[in-house]
Enzyme design. Sequence first.
Site, PDB file in Angstrom:
ATOM      1  CE  LYS A   1      -5.711  -4.585  -6.140  1.00 34.79           C
ATOM      2  NZ  LYS A   1      -5.105  -3.486  -5.359  1.00 34.79           N
TER       3      LYS A   1
ATOM      4  NE  ARG B   1       1.441   3.481 -10.061  1.00 38.64           N
ATOM      5  CZ  ARG B   1       1.500   3.922  -8.812  1.00 38.64           C
ATOM      6  NH1 ARG B   1       2.615   4.433  -8.345  1.00 38.64           N
ATOM      7  NH2 ARG B   1       0.456   3.833  -8.023  1.00 38.64           N
TER       8      ARG B   1
HETATM    9  N1  BES Z   1      -6.630  -0.620  -8.770  1.00 40.50           N
HETATM   10  C1  BES Z   1      -5.791  -0.331  -7.667  1.00 40.50           C
HETATM   11  C2  BES Z   1      -6.223   0.943  -6.919  1.00 40.50           C
HETATM   12  C3  BES Z   1      -7.484   0.846  -6.108  1.00 40.50           C
HETATM   13  C4  BES Z   1      -7.492   0.247  -4.871  1.00 40.50           C
HETATM   14  C5  BES Z   1      -8.639   1.421  -6.583  1.00 40.50           C
HETATM   15  C6  BES Z   1      -8.654   0.196  -4.132  1.00 40.50           C
HETATM   16  C7  BES Z   1      -9.806   1.388  -5.846  1.00 40.50           C
HETATM   17  C8  BES Z   1      -9.809   0.762  -4.614  1.00 40.50           C
HETATM   18  C9  BES Z   1      -4.362  -0.110  -8.143  1.00 40.50           C
HETATM   19  O1  BES Z   1      -3.962  -0.861  -9.208  1.00 40.50           O
HETATM   20  C10 BES Z   1      -3.471  -0.473  -6.999  1.00 40.50           C
HETATM   21  O2  BES Z   1      -3.457  -1.615  -6.649  1.00 40.50           O
HETATM   22  N2  BES Z   1      -2.772   0.511  -6.455  1.00 40.50           N
HETATM   23  C11 BES Z   1      -1.933   0.313  -5.347  1.00 40.50           C
HETATM   24  C12 BES Z   1      -0.649   1.051  -5.634  1.00 40.50           C
HETATM   25  C13 BES Z   1       0.435   0.785  -4.637  1.00 40.50           C
HETATM   26  C14 BES Z   1       0.957  -0.618  -4.814  1.00 40.50           C
HETATM   27  C15 BES Z   1       1.517   1.795  -4.845  1.00 40.50           C
HETATM   28  C16 BES Z   1      -2.598   0.882  -4.098  1.00 40.50           C
HETATM   29  O3  BES Z   1      -3.220   1.936  -4.186  1.00 40.50           O
HETATM   30  O4  BES Z   1      -2.548   0.223  -3.069  1.00 40.50           O
HETATM   31 MG    MG Z   2      -3.216  -2.716  -8.704  1.00 45.98          MG
END
Ligand code: BES
Ligand code: MG
Length: 499
Positions: free
Chosen positions: A274, A348
């Site tokens: 990230k 997921r």
């Molecule tokens: N934990 C994150 C989702 C998230 C992001 C929650 C910001 C709260 C605030 C999750 O694991 C994630 O990184 N999801 C990605 C999925 C994508 C790669 C399809 C997302 O939402 O960007």
């Molecule tokens: Mg994630």
Amino acid sequence: MKVTIITIGGKFEADWNTAIVIPAFEKDFPIQSELLSEELDMLVQSIIDREAFSGKEEEVFFIPTHGTQYAGIILLGMGEKGKIYEEKTRRAGGIVANCARANKISRLVFDWSNLNLFYIPSVVEGLILSLFSFDKYKGDSNKGDKVNITGATFLTRPDENIERVIKVINDTVSVCNSVNMCRTLVSSPANELTPESLAEFARTMCDKVELKCKIVTKEEMEEEGLNAILAVGKGSSREPYLILVEYRHPDYEGELVAFVGKGVTFDTGGICLKPRDDMHEMKYDMAGAGVVLGVLYALGELKPKTRVIGVIPAVENAPGNNALLPGDVIRTYSGKTVEVLNTDAEGRLILADAISFAYKKYSPNTIIDIATLTGGCITALGHFAGGIMGNDKQLVESLIQSGEKTGERLWELPLWSDYEKLVKSEVADIANIGPKGEASTIVGGIFLKSFIEGNTKWAHIDIAGTAWGVRHIPYWNEKYPTGFGVRLLTNWLISKSQS
Ligand code: BES
Ligand code: MG
Ligand code: ZN
């Protein structure tokens, strides 16, 4: 906080840290209250006469009354007359708590004699939720506001329902304590709250309220074939755990519900790292797990006639030298293979195994998973509602209804089969992401749905937007996580056990 109800003429404790709270509807003047001496009554009237307080919703006016019996009077705006509902009174509780804190008031006496006493529990809820803080790492000089509300008394008219309301208040206090327990857990930094310490926390919690607890270790998961959980956890030096918590009322023989909570104690994104801005917020990525523990704690305290299994896959998603790589194919616990196109879509993966495990080992009638799954959910709904998806209209409806009741709103998103095309993989049964920027919250739901077997009823709740960062609602504080879901799911279970 000690909550008491007294009827008109009854005795109550009041000291120089006490404020009288007088709720008032718009244009509903003059204000009359048993609690005001002639002198204080004139003071209040003068404020209304000069239109400094009008009774608008969320309006609050503090009148210091030093030298009298009380420290002050809090005039509380209740908005349009005759319009009263739980969320309004919950927010009123938040407003009073914030006003009391700002004025170093530690005891409250509400004149509730002109209002329905069935709304007292939600005022109490607003008070307790507002008073949450997380300052265990702060030294005394940095702790700031140390004033806490130690007592709240409600003055009512004599009513045959008082005993019933007291019972509801006591249950509300228990559930709010569970919410705040969840919030403390979610606030904890990832160097302290690791998958292992989350498992230890669960065990200690279970001992306290007599729940059954089983911790599945990494070695045991290897034997079982919980490969998706292992795959996500293997980039971190902190080993993954699967936490199982069971509540069962001895006289209950009915349906079993499984709650599955995402327990990513930190989500760096893994190899698909990230960006650094706000990455610290990913310590909150175990909020779903916190909710499941919060609900089970509440059940352990309230002991309703129901049966629940909590399933929590606890991992840290980190880009270590053994980490999961983009393009890797995992054979999940269900046997279905997944192509990992993005290691940041890790929630997921662990939920898929946890769902299959719950199904295989416990055959629940209903599975509800709750997770900070997608940033897209914040884009879609902001911080005012969680996303809900599922395979059973009635289940989804009943959850939305419980959320209306507890002030934890859910909004349904569709899972039409067309969306299934978005997670097709060239090399495996399914891919863990869809096309960039396309319905990512729904894609998360579609992915999970493909792991639901038999005729299990299932719902997925995405709390990415509501688990923290909630502003503009008086009883929430943007600085702290919310525990969104604990009251909702507890309410849902209890209303189900009573129907
Ligand atoms: N934990 C994150 C989702 C998230 C992001 C929650 C910001 C709260 C605030 C999750 O694991 C994630 O990184 N999801 C990605 C999925 C994508 C790669 C399809 C997302 O939402 O960007
Ligand atoms: Mg994630
Ligand atoms: Zn995540």
